[in-house]
Scaffold this active site. Structure first.
Site, PDB file in Angstrom:
ATOM      1  N   ARG A  62       0.958  -1.249  -0.123  1.00 39.26           N
ATOM      2  CA  ARG A  62       0.190  -0.049  -0.019  1.00 39.26           C
ATOM      3  C   ARG A  62       0.823   1.449  -0.107  1.00 39.26           C
ATOM      4  O   ARG A  62       2.150   1.330   0.286  1.00 39.26           O
ATOM      5  CB  ARG A  62      -0.801  -0.016   1.291  1.00 39.26           C
ATOM      6  CG  ARG A  62      -2.040  -1.289   1.233  1.00 39.26           C
ATOM      7  CD  ARG A  62      -2.604  -0.885   2.676  1.00 39.26           C
ATOM      8  NE  ARG A  62      -3.807  -2.177   2.898  1.00 39.26           N
ATOM      9  CZ  ARG A  62      -3.548  -3.201   3.353  1.00 39.26           C
ATOM     10  NH1 ARG A  62      -2.482  -3.216   4.079  1.00 39.26           N
ATOM     11  NH2 ARG A  62      -4.431  -4.206   3.422  1.00 39.26           N
ATOM     12  N   LYS A 109      -2.060  -2.430   8.208  1.00 34.29           N
ATOM     13  CA  LYS A 109      -3.510  -1.823   8.626  1.00 34.29           C
ATOM     14  C   LYS A 109      -3.548  -2.178   9.939  1.00 34.29           C
ATOM     15  O   LYS A 109      -3.216  -3.507  10.272  1.00 34.29           O
ATOM     16  CB  LYS A 109      -4.555  -2.109   7.648  1.00 34.29           C
ATOM     17  CG  LYS A 109      -4.734  -1.096   6.454  1.00 34.29           C
ATOM     18  CD  LYS A 109      -6.141  -1.201   5.959  1.00 34.29           C
ATOM     19  CE  LYS A 109      -6.366  -0.186   4.740  1.00 34.29           C
ATOM     20  NZ  LYS A 109      -7.640  -0.241   4.088  1.00 34.29           N
ATOM     21  N   HIS A 129      -2.020   2.827  -6.220  1.00 33.82           N
ATOM     22  CA  HIS A 129      -2.701   1.494  -5.896  1.00 33.82           C
ATOM     23  C   HIS A 129      -2.637   0.725  -7.277  1.00 33.82           C
ATOM     24  O   HIS A 129      -3.071  -0.668  -7.331  1.00 33.82           O
ATOM     25  CB  HIS A 129      -3.907   1.949  -5.623  1.00 33.82           C
ATOM     26  CG  HIS A 129      -4.339   1.079  -4.347  1.00 33.82           C
ATOM     27  ND1 HIS A 129      -3.666   1.181  -3.125  1.00 33.82           N
ATOM     28  CD2 HIS A 129      -5.541   0.270  -4.161  1.00 33.82           C
ATOM     29  CE1 HIS A 129      -4.266   0.215  -2.309  1.00 33.82           C
ATOM     30  NE2 HIS A 129      -5.486  -0.276  -3.054  1.00 33.82           N
ATOM     31  N   ARG A 172      -0.261  -1.743  -6.959  1.00 39.34           N
ATOM     32  CA  ARG A 172      -0.664  -3.080  -5.997  1.00 39.34           C
ATOM     33  C   ARG A 172      -1.536  -3.913  -6.797  1.00 39.34           C
ATOM     34  O   ARG A 172      -1.622  -5.256  -6.746  1.00 39.34           O
ATOM     35  CB  ARG A 172      -1.348  -2.036  -4.792  1.00 39.34           C
ATOM     36  CG  ARG A 172      -1.801  -3.220  -3.598  1.00 39.34           C
ATOM     37  CD  ARG A 172      -2.227  -2.438  -2.489  1.00 39.34           C
ATOM     38  NE  ARG A 172      -3.003  -3.115  -1.490  1.00 39.34           N
ATOM     39  CZ  ARG A 172      -2.661  -4.051  -0.625  1.00 39.34           C
ATOM     40  NH1 ARG A 172      -1.392  -4.365  -0.467  1.00 39.34           N
ATOM     41  NH2 ARG A 172      -3.558  -4.366   0.008  1.00 39.34           N
ATOM     42  N   HIS A 208      -4.531  -8.427   3.443  1.00 39.72           N
ATOM     43  CA  HIS A 208      -5.724  -8.378   3.498  1.00 39.72           C
ATOM     44  C   HIS A 208      -6.495  -9.257   4.763  1.00 39.72           C
ATOM     45  O   HIS A 208      -6.077 -10.355   4.941  1.00 39.72           O
ATOM     46  CB  HIS A 208      -6.790  -9.120   2.282  1.00 39.72           C
ATOM     47  CG  HIS A 208      -6.504  -8.087   1.403  1.00 39.72           C
ATOM     48  ND1 HIS A 208      -6.910  -8.551  -0.195  1.00 39.72           N
ATOM     49  CD2 HIS A 208      -6.287  -6.723   0.929  1.00 39.72           C
ATOM     50  CE1 HIS A 208      -6.839  -7.525  -0.700  1.00 39.72           C
ATOM     51  NE2 HIS A 208      -6.742  -6.328  -0.273  1.00 39.72           N
ATOM     52  N   TYR A 211      -9.990 -10.144  -7.265  1.00 40.46           N
ATOM     53  CA  TYR A 211      -8.799 -10.313  -8.239  1.00 40.46           C
ATOM     54  C   TYR A 211      -9.139 -11.547  -9.082  1.00 40.46           C
ATOM     55  O   TYR A 211      -8.505 -11.804 -10.320  1.00 40.46           O
ATOM     56  CB  TYR A 211      -7.329 -10.257  -7.823  1.00 40.46           C
ATOM     57  CG  TYR A 211      -7.049  -9.003  -7.058  1.00 40.46           C
ATOM     58  CD1 TYR A 211      -6.670  -7.829  -7.885  1.00 40.46           C
ATOM     59  CD2 TYR A 211      -6.959  -8.998  -5.491  1.00 40.46           C
ATOM     60  CE1 TYR A 211      -6.633  -6.541  -7.275  1.00 40.46           C
ATOM     61  CE2 TYR A 211      -6.695  -7.915  -5.082  1.00 40.46           C
ATOM     62  CZ  TYR A 211      -6.242  -6.556  -5.927  1.00 40.46           C
ATOM     63  OH  TYR A 211      -6.136  -5.402  -5.359  1.00 40.46           O
TER      64      TYR A 211
END
Length: 296
Positions: free
Chosen positions: A146, A170, A239, A242, A265, A274
């Site tokens: 990210r 995150k 992004h 990514r 994730h 994806y």
């Protein structure tokens, strides 16, 4: 809204920063969403807000063109704000509970093709900023980071013998991600210059021309400049690299769980988007090659 409501919003922001230890970027996002709520509500105080008032605000924002995804994010922030008010300020109910937002069509992330990605990263130059950019974008694409993760990296986060990078993702979750050889070579070339321009007290892998930690805005600006220079006609933002990493890796390996871990994730549903990109690629091949495909 009253000045008391503003003070409660400030207290909530302090709670997110000091107790929840959320990043400054996340705290700013919450503050922005709460401020919108305070601006749009017509009640005299927050404890008078009812579900119908929240629905009115949602409808008003949707009417101004705000997407369902953006509204869902805002509603989540408002809901958490009221959870805090109930817990710490003796509010009696959460008016955001049970409120739904209009659904928006699901937008698939943009991704470059492997050839386009290779074209983008083929830029040359021996000046320090170009060498830095090559290292940044090779690492970005090689490891699927990210933007915030990239700008927060420190030199010690790169393990050259193992060929990995330690990423603070995150929610403060750390993960170890492989780095490709091309990215490792680009990083080693950059570090020779990095040591000479870094300012005292600065502990960042990627630096601005002034020796300070590079900003997310600068990364975005440099990537757009290089994409135009390399003849990439779509809007290339950080992004996209990514997304390209994830879709290319999934197309080659088919291992959704591995891609989930490398992207950081929390839920597999975030990674499953994806698989749709991969299906789009297959349908294009089918339409172009199969004798029974419908030709436009």
């Amino acid at each position: 809204m009253s000045s008391k409501s503003e003070l409660l919003a400030e207290a909530f922001n302090g709670y997110l920063s000091n107790e929840r230890r959320l990043s400054s970027h996340t705290c700013k996002s919450y503050a922005h969403d709460i401020q919108i709520l305070l601006t749009k509500l017509t009640c005299a105080s927050l404890d008078q807000v009812q579900p119908q008032h929240i629905r009115q605000v949602v409808a008003q924002l949707h009417g101004k063109g705000l997407s369902g995804r953006s509204l869902a994010r805002m509603l989540s922030a408002w809901r958490r704000f009221y959870h805090y008010l109930i817990r710490d300020h003796r509010f009696q109910h959460n008016p955001c509970t049970g409120i739904r937002v209009p659904k928006s069509p699901k937008k698939l992330p943009n991704a470059l093709s492997p050839d386009e990605t290779a074209q983008l990263l083929r830029f040359t130059g021996l000046d320090p900023l170009t060498i830095r950019d090559r290292a940044m974008f090779e690492l970005f694409y090689s490891s699927g980071l990210r933007l915030a993760e990239l700008t927060q990296l420190k030199p010690k986060d790169i393990d050259f013998p193992d060929g990995t990078v330690r990423v603070n993702g995150k929610g403060g979750k750390t993960r170890i991600v492989p780095i490709g050889k091309v990215a490792i070579d680009a990083l080693q070339a950059w570090l020779k210059y990095q040591e000479n321009i870094v300012r005292p007290g600065v502990n960042a892998l990627f630096l601005s021309r002034h020796g300070k930690a590079i900003s997310a805005r600068t990364v975005s600006h440099r990537l757009k400049a290089h994409s135009r220079q390399q003849g990439i006609h779509q809007n290339v933002h950080p992004h996209v690299l990514r997304h390209s990493f994830a879709s290319h890796l999934l197309q080659s390996s088919g291992d959704l769980r591995a891609v989930q871990e490398m992207l950081g994730h929390a839920h597999i549903t975030s990674t499953q988007v994806y698989t749709h990109l991969d299906f789009q690629h297959l349908t294009k091949v089918y339409d172009a090659a199969h004798p029974r495909a419908k030709k436009k």
